[in-house]
Design a protein around this motif. Sequence first.
Motif, PDB file in Angstrom:
ATOM      1  N   THR A 128      -2.842  28.127   1.779  1.00  0.00           N
ATOM      2  CA  THR A 128      -3.569  27.114   2.330  1.00  0.00           C
ATOM      3  C   THR A 128      -5.062  26.541   1.264  1.00  0.00           C
ATOM      4  N   ALA A 129      -4.779  27.314   0.195  1.00  0.00           N
ATOM      5  CA  ALA A 129      -6.180  26.071  -0.222  1.00  0.00           C
ATOM      6  C   ALA A 129      -6.521  25.467  -1.251  1.00  0.00           C
ATOM      7  N   PRO A 130      -7.514  24.179  -1.326  1.00  0.00           N
ATOM      8  CA  PRO A 130      -7.349  23.161  -2.361  1.00  0.00           C
ATOM      9  C   PRO A 130      -6.471  23.234  -3.271  1.00  0.00           C
ATOM     10  N   GLY A 131      -6.695  24.261  -4.393  1.00  0.00           N
ATOM     11  CA  GLY A 131      -7.051  24.292  -5.601  1.00  0.00           C
ATOM     12  C   GLY A 131      -5.164  24.605  -5.798  1.00  0.00           C
ATOM     13  N   ILE A 132      -4.395  25.027  -4.804  1.00  0.00           N
ATOM     14  CA  ILE A 132      -2.671  25.524  -5.358  1.00  0.00           C
ATOM     15  C   ILE A 132      -2.425  23.730  -4.334  1.00  0.00           C
ATOM     16  N   LYS A 133      -2.776  23.497  -3.991  1.00  0.00           N
ATOM     17  CA  LYS A 133      -3.007  21.855  -3.484  1.00  0.00           C
ATOM     18  C   LYS A 133      -2.586  20.492  -4.242  1.00  0.00           C
ATOM     19  N   ALA A 134      -3.460  20.678  -5.144  1.00  0.00           N
ATOM     20  CA  ALA A 134      -3.532  19.998  -6.274  1.00  0.00           C
ATOM     21  C   ALA A 134      -2.643  20.176  -7.225  1.00  0.00           C
ATOM     22  N   LEU A 135      -2.183  21.778  -7.617  1.00  0.00           N
ATOM     23  CA  LEU A 135      -1.530  22.568  -8.618  1.00  0.00           C
ATOM     24  C   LEU A 135      -0.358  21.745  -8.364  1.00  0.00           C
ATOM     25  N   MET A 136       0.322  21.712  -7.252  1.00  0.00           N
ATOM     26  CA  MET A 136       1.771  22.190  -6.594  1.00  0.00           C
ATOM     27  C   MET A 136       1.604  20.389  -6.941  1.00  0.00           C
ATOM     28  N   GLU A 137       0.926  20.204  -6.327  1.00  0.00           N
ATOM     29  CA  GLU A 137       1.294  17.931  -6.729  1.00  0.00           C
ATOM     30  C   GLU A 137       0.848  17.467  -7.960  1.00  0.00           C
ATOM     31  N   THR A 138       0.962  17.989  -8.111  1.00  0.00           N
ATOM     32  CA  THR A 138       0.947  17.954 -10.703  1.00  0.00           C
ATOM     33  C   THR A 138       1.428  17.910 -10.409  1.00  0.00           C
ATOM     34  N   MET A 139       2.078  19.244 -10.353  1.00  0.00           N
ATOM     35  CA  MET A 139       3.633  19.653 -11.152  1.00  0.00           C
ATOM     36  C   MET A 139       4.521  19.338 -10.272  1.00  0.00           C
ATOM     37  N   LYS A 140       4.779  18.517  -8.961  1.00  0.00           N
ATOM     38  CA  LYS A 140       5.902  17.326  -8.610  1.00  0.00           C
ATOM     39  C   LYS A 140       5.830  15.994  -9.697  1.00  0.00           C
ATOM     40  N   GLU A 141       4.660  16.330 -10.470  1.00  0.00           N
ATOM     41  CA  GLU A 141       5.202  14.850 -11.125  1.00  0.00           C
ATOM     42  C   GLU A 141       5.983  15.324 -11.941  1.00  0.00           C
ATOM     43  N   ILE A 142       6.425  16.293 -12.909  1.00  0.00           N
ATOM     44  CA  ILE A 142       7.295  17.300 -13.866  1.00  0.00           C
ATOM     45  C   ILE A 142       8.924  17.044 -12.581  1.00  0.00           C
ATOM     46  N   GLY A 143       8.561  18.272 -12.100  1.00  0.00           N
ATOM     47  CA  GLY A 143       9.842  18.966 -12.218  1.00  0.00           C
ATOM     48  C   GLY A 143      10.020  19.207 -10.481  1.00  0.00           C
ATOM     49  N   ARG A 144      10.705  20.066 -10.892  1.00  0.00           N
ATOM     50  CA  ARG A 144      10.840  20.741  -9.108  1.00  0.00           C
ATOM     51  C   ARG A 144       9.904  21.936  -8.524  1.00  0.00           C
ATOM     52  N   VAL A 145       9.824  21.991  -7.771  1.00  0.00           N
ATOM     53  CA  VAL A 145       8.169  22.642  -7.482  1.00  0.00           C
ATOM     54  C   VAL A 145       8.447  23.582  -6.471  1.00  0.00           C
ATOM     55  N   VAL A 146       8.245  25.229  -6.820  1.00  0.00           N
ATOM     56  CA  VAL A 146       8.721  26.209  -5.877  1.00  0.00           C
ATOM     57  C   VAL A 146       7.439  26.489  -5.502  1.00  0.00           C
ATOM     58  N   ASP A 168       7.786  34.385   3.807  1.00  0.00           N
ATOM     59  CA  ASP A 168       8.167  33.463   5.339  1.00  0.00           C
ATOM     60  C   ASP A 168       8.069  31.825   4.643  1.00  0.00           C
ATOM     61  N   LYS A 169       9.442  31.328   4.953  1.00  0.00           N
ATOM     62  CA  LYS A 169       9.046  29.677   4.171  1.00  0.00           C
ATOM     63  C   LYS A 169       8.448  28.756   5.260  1.00  0.00           C
ATOM     64  N   VAL A 170       8.002  28.332   4.437  1.00  0.00           N
ATOM     65  CA  VAL A 170       6.559  27.623   5.413  1.00  0.00           C
ATOM     66  C   VAL A 170       6.655  25.537   5.008  1.00  0.00           C
ATOM     67  N   ASP A 171       5.958  25.012   6.516  1.00  0.00           N
ATOM     68  CA  ASP A 171       6.461  23.626   5.815  1.00  0.00           C
ATOM     69  C   ASP A 171       4.670  23.218   5.839  1.00  0.00           C
ATOM     70  N   LEU A 172       3.738  23.373   4.914  1.00  0.00           N
ATOM     71  CA  LEU A 172       2.842  23.288   5.231  1.00  0.00           C
ATOM     72  C   LEU A 172       2.779  21.562   4.468  1.00  0.00           C
ATOM     73  N   TYR A 173       3.683  20.972   3.513  1.00  0.00           N
ATOM     74  CA  TYR A 173       3.136  19.586   2.873  1.00  0.00           C
ATOM     75  C   TYR A 173       4.509  18.884   3.186  1.00  0.00           C
ATOM     76  N   GLU A 174       4.617  18.174   3.051  1.00  0.00           N
ATOM     77  CA  GLU A 174       6.397  16.843   3.175  1.00  0.00           C
ATOM     78  C   GLU A 174       6.557  17.660   2.031  1.00  0.00           C
ATOM     79  N   GLY A 175       7.894  17.985   1.633  1.00  0.00           N
ATOM     80  CA  GLY A 175       9.182  17.592   0.776  1.00  0.00           C
ATOM     81  C   GLY A 175       8.598  18.888  -0.641  1.00  0.00           C
ATOM     82  N   MET A 176       8.023  19.794   0.401  1.00  0.00           N
ATOM     83  CA  MET A 176       7.577  20.891  -0.684  1.00  0.00           C
ATOM     84  C   MET A 176       8.065  22.363  -0.706  1.00  0.00           C
ATOM     85  N   GLU A 177       9.201  23.008  -1.001  1.00  0.00           N
ATOM     86  CA  GLU A 177       9.484  24.059  -1.167  1.00  0.00           C
ATOM     87  C   GLU A 177       8.524  25.434  -0.960  1.00  0.00           C
TER      88      GLU A 177
END
Length: 261
Positions: A18-36, A60-69
């Motif tokens: 739930t850290a803000p840092g990983i949210k920023a990183l995953m959103e940036t990586m989503k611009e490049i490819g498939r993010v897991v 456990d699989k979670v749905d914290l942010y829409e469209g993110m695995e």
Amino acid sequence: MTKTNQPTILVINDDGITAPGIKALMETMKEIGRVVVVAPDSPQSGMGHAITIGKPLRLDKVDLYEGMEMYRCSGTPVDCVKLAVNVVLKGQKPDLCVSGINHGLNNSINVLYSGTMSAAVEGAIEGIPSIGFSLDDYTLQADFSHCLKFVKSIALEVLANNLPPATLLNVNFPNIKHIKGIKVCRQAAAKWAEEFDERMDPHKRPYYWLTGVFQMNDQGEDTDVHALEHGYASVVPVQFDMTAHHAIPLLNGWKWSEPGF
């Protein structure tokens, strides 16, 4: 690359899912490819390369942010990498492993203690091009916006050019709005001078809080500390082969005793 020609990017951290840092990183990586995303279910800072042995791991699989695995793991950052590769991706190596963005620097000697960097090291051990990202801001209100263009650029360069075998990148950002650029550096020679603050619990038993002072004795202008102090992002190539190769000729010159002497 995948069949769609988009890279699969594994995102890890040590500050928790739930850290803000990983949210920023995953959103940036989503611009490049498939993010897991596979990340700890709670903060794991300072865990180094610890792994979980002797007790079960939960995933456990979670749905914290829409469209993110996304998956949360009960273990350490290194556990997250191992489970990501062997369970989530079923043995299929991702094209890139990125860890962070850490709340706080992982420059100099901190690389040895960092869960963020150990996750990236584990990615490199698995043969995955890997990068650890950190920002000089420990707060949950940290603003990552000024470093995200560099995060994306560095990730794209690694995807395009790969890295030497058994090598990964340790990237640190200063906490300033206008980063001057990127400097490829060496790790500064520094250490923590630890102190332990002794206190008493209600039962009059002592307990300790680790404190300390960061001692910087390296005045070189080619270090990560120098780059950060002068407004640059530092990029240090790191290897997990800890052999002190320069010491081998010295040791070969010693007169080792034969067994029984």
